[in-house]
Design a protein around this motif. Structure first.
Motif, PDB file in Angstrom:
ATOM      1  N   PHE A   1       0.843  -1.184   0.000  1.00 20.84           N
ATOM      2  CA  PHE A   1       0.000   0.000   0.000  1.00 20.84           C
ATOM      3  C   PHE A   1       0.884   1.243   0.000  1.00 20.84           C
ATOM      4  O   PHE A   1       1.935   1.260   0.633  1.00 20.84           O
TER       5      PHE A   1
ATOM      6  N   TYR B   1       0.598   5.433   0.901  1.00 18.76           N
ATOM      7  CA  TYR B   1      -0.176   6.520   1.503  1.00 18.76           C
ATOM      8  C   TYR B   1       0.641   7.810   1.422  1.00 18.76           C
ATOM      9  O   TYR B   1       1.862   7.794   1.366  1.00 18.76           O
TER      10      TYR B   1
ATOM     11  N   PHE C   1      -4.934   7.484   1.430  1.00 14.84           N
ATOM     12  CA  PHE C   1      -4.635   6.280   0.662  1.00 14.84           C
ATOM     13  C   PHE C   1      -4.387   6.664  -0.789  1.00 14.84           C
ATOM     14  O   PHE C   1      -5.121   7.468  -1.367  1.00 14.84           O
TER      15      PHE C   1
ATOM     16  N   TYR D   1      -2.835   0.428  -4.085  1.00 17.61           N
ATOM     17  CA  TYR D   1      -2.711  -0.866  -3.415  1.00 17.61           C
ATOM     18  C   TYR D   1      -2.433  -1.946  -4.463  1.00 17.61           C
ATOM     19  O   TYR D   1      -3.089  -1.974  -5.508  1.00 17.61           O
TER      20      TYR D   1
ATOM     21  N   ARG E   1      -1.753  -6.236  -4.893  1.00 10.82           N
ATOM     22  CA  ARG E   1      -1.788  -7.559  -4.286  1.00 10.82           C
ATOM     23  C   ARG E   1      -1.177  -8.539  -5.267  1.00 10.82           C
ATOM     24  O   ARG E   1      -1.582  -8.595  -6.438  1.00 10.82           O
TER      25      ARG E   1
ATOM     26  N   ILE F   1      -4.587  -3.228  -7.618  1.00 11.11           N
ATOM     27  CA  ILE F   1      -5.954  -3.551  -7.225  1.00 11.11           C
ATOM     28  C   ILE F   1      -6.819  -2.298  -7.145  1.00 11.11           C
ATOM     29  O   ILE F   1      -7.970  -2.301  -7.567  1.00 11.11           O
ATOM     30  N   ASP F   2      -6.269  -1.262  -6.569  1.00  9.04           N
ATOM     31  CA  ASP F   2      -7.057  -0.055  -6.341  1.00  9.04           C
ATOM     32  C   ASP F   2      -6.118   1.142  -6.382  1.00  9.04           C
ATOM     33  O   ASP F   2      -5.206   1.226  -5.564  1.00  9.04           O
TER      34      ASP F   2
ATOM     35  N   LEU G   1       4.241   7.167   2.670  1.00 11.93           N
ATOM     36  CA  LEU G   1       4.384   5.951   3.457  1.00 11.93           C
ATOM     37  C   LEU G   1       4.030   4.738   2.620  1.00 11.93           C
ATOM     38  O   LEU G   1       3.025   4.733   1.906  1.00 11.93           O
TER      39      LEU G   1
ATOM     40  N   PHE H   1      -3.825 -10.539   5.722  1.00 16.64           N
ATOM     41  CA  PHE H   1      -4.159  -9.146   6.061  1.00 16.64           C
ATOM     42  C   PHE H   1      -4.469  -8.971   7.544  1.00 16.64           C
ATOM     43  O   PHE H   1      -5.271  -8.119   7.921  1.00 16.64           O
TER      44      PHE H   1
ATOM     45  N   VAL I   1      -1.077  -4.744   9.061  1.00 12.44           N
ATOM     46  CA  VAL I   1      -0.388  -3.952   8.047  1.00 12.44           C
ATOM     47  C   VAL I   1       0.807  -3.287   8.706  1.00 12.44           C
ATOM     48  O   VAL I   1       0.671  -2.642   9.749  1.00 12.44           O
TER      49      VAL I   1
ATOM     50  N   PHE J   1       4.024  -0.659   8.441  1.00 12.59           N
ATOM     51  CA  PHE J   1       4.391   0.555   7.725  1.00 12.59           C
ATOM     52  C   PHE J   1       5.897   0.789   7.757  1.00 12.59           C
ATOM     53  O   PHE J   1       6.566   0.503   8.747  1.00 12.59           O
ATOM     54  N   GLY J   2       6.398   1.348   6.661  1.00  9.96           N
ATOM     55  CA  GLY J   2       7.760   1.846   6.644  1.00  9.96           C
ATOM     56  C   GLY J   2       7.847   3.195   7.331  1.00  9.96           C
ATOM     57  O   GLY J   2       6.830   3.759   7.755  1.00  9.96           O
TER      58      GLY J   2
ATOM     59  N   TYR K   1      -3.479   3.025  15.677  1.00  8.89           N
ATOM     60  CA  TYR K   1      -2.051   3.058  15.371  1.00  8.89           C
ATOM     61  C   TYR K   1      -1.415   4.230  16.111  1.00  8.89           C
ATOM     62  O   TYR K   1      -2.076   5.241  16.384  1.00  8.89           O
TER      63      TYR K   1
ATOM     64  N   GLY L   1       7.355   5.310  11.203  1.00 10.98           N
ATOM     65  CA  GLY L   1       6.123   4.842  10.577  1.00 10.98           C
ATOM     66  C   GLY L   1       5.064   4.579  11.629  1.00 10.98           C
ATOM     67  O   GLY L   1       5.267   4.818  12.813  1.00 10.98           O
ATOM     68  N   LEU L   2       3.938   4.102  11.173  1.00 13.68           N
ATOM     69  CA  LEU L   2       2.845   3.800  12.086  1.00 13.68           C
ATOM     70  C   LEU L   2       3.026   2.401  12.666  1.00 13.68           C
ATOM     71  O   LEU L   2       3.415   1.472  11.970  1.00 13.68           O
TER      72      LEU L   2
ATOM     73  N   ARG M   1     -11.157  -0.621   8.337  1.00 16.92           N
ATOM     74  CA  ARG M   1     -11.213  -1.242   7.019  1.00 16.92           C
ATOM     75  C   ARG M   1     -12.437  -2.147   6.984  1.00 16.92           C
ATOM     76  O   ARG M   1     -12.840  -2.702   7.996  1.00 16.92           O
TER      77      ARG M   1
ATOM     78  N   TYR N   1     -12.640  -5.838   2.293  1.00 12.83           N
ATOM     79  CA  TYR N   1     -11.665  -5.066   1.559  1.00 12.83           C
ATOM     80  C   TYR N   1     -10.468  -4.807   2.439  1.00 12.83           C
ATOM     81  O   TYR N   1     -10.568  -4.858   3.665  1.00 12.83           O
TER      82      TYR N   1
END
Lengths: 113, 113
Positions: free
Chosen positions: A33, A35, A45, A48, A50, A55-56, A91, A99, A102, A104-105, B36, B43-44, B94, B98
């Motif tokens: 993902f 952001y 957002f 994304y 997968r 996907i989105d 991010l 899932f 999630v 994050f970096g 978060y 990051g988060l 979320r 999804y």
């Protein structure tokens, strides 16, 4: 496990230049993902993937922004003709196939001058 | 419109005091809910999550959150805060079908000595 790795951590570009941001997801994670974080807009957002497939991308600006995931070990976010309003922290995050969480970096801080 | 609202942009508490950070959501169905935390230049990090079941969920570092379907809320609590809890806290949702997380605007917590 080094977590999600984003490079560079800081990037300064001149207005009109191109910026490419890199993300290495956690090994074995199938979802990535992107952001964007700003003071005014908060966490937005962008897009994304997968299993490397897009996907989105409903959050991506229609112009100048593109993202790719050419292999399972990295994704890129490219911004063409950068503008001052593109200044933000970008991010990247990844998630395992279930899932359940999630990760994050630390983000890339992009400054357009 | 679907949204996640954190009504308090900034909260200041004294070390050792109790804490509540508020989060309300507006979705047609009950989403999965998350808190978060983001420390400076990091990051988060996931504190806790709620999918179903017991409305009170425990997280890391003594945090807990309570889900209320009737109030469409998912408030974060801690009995006694420490100076190291100073950070920005994000509520996120979320949908069960999804995988994209959507975030509230964040609450900046400052713990005073």
């Amino acid at each position: 496990n080094a977590g999600v790795i984003q490079t560079p951590r800081h990037k300064v570009t001149g207005k009109g230049q191109e910026a490419t941001l890199w993300c290495e997801p956690i090994s074995g994670h199938s979802a990535v993902f992107w952001y964007r974080q700003t003071i005014v807009q908060g966490l937005e957002f962008l897009t994304y993937f997968r299993n490397q497939a897009p996907i989105d991308d409903s959050g991506m600006p229609k112009e100048r922004f593109s993202a790719q995931m050419p292999n399972q070990s990295h994704s890129t976010l490219k911004i063409q003709s950068t503008q001052p309003q593109d200044s933000a922290v970008y991010l990247c995050a990844s998630s395992s196939p279930g899932f359940t969480e999630v990760f994050f970096g630390k983000g890339t801080r992009l400054t357009v001058v | 419109a679907q949204s996640v609202t954190q009504p308090d942009a900034r909260v200041t508490v004294s070390e050792g005091a109790s804490l509540q950070l508020r989060c309300k959501y507006s979705y047609s169905a009950t989403p999965y809910l998350f808190w978060y935390v983001q420390y400076p230049r990091q990051g988060l990090q996931l504190l806790l999550k709620y999918y179903s079941g017991d409305p009170v969920v425990q997280g890391v570092n003594g945090f807990e959150a309570e889900f209320s379907k009737s109030n469409s809320s998912f408030h974060l609590r801690k009995a006694s805060v420490h100076w190291s809890d100073s950070a920005v806290y994000f509520c996120a949702v979320r949908m069960p079908n999804y995988n994209v997380l959507y975030f509230g605007s964040g609450t900046k917590l400052t713990v005073e000595p």
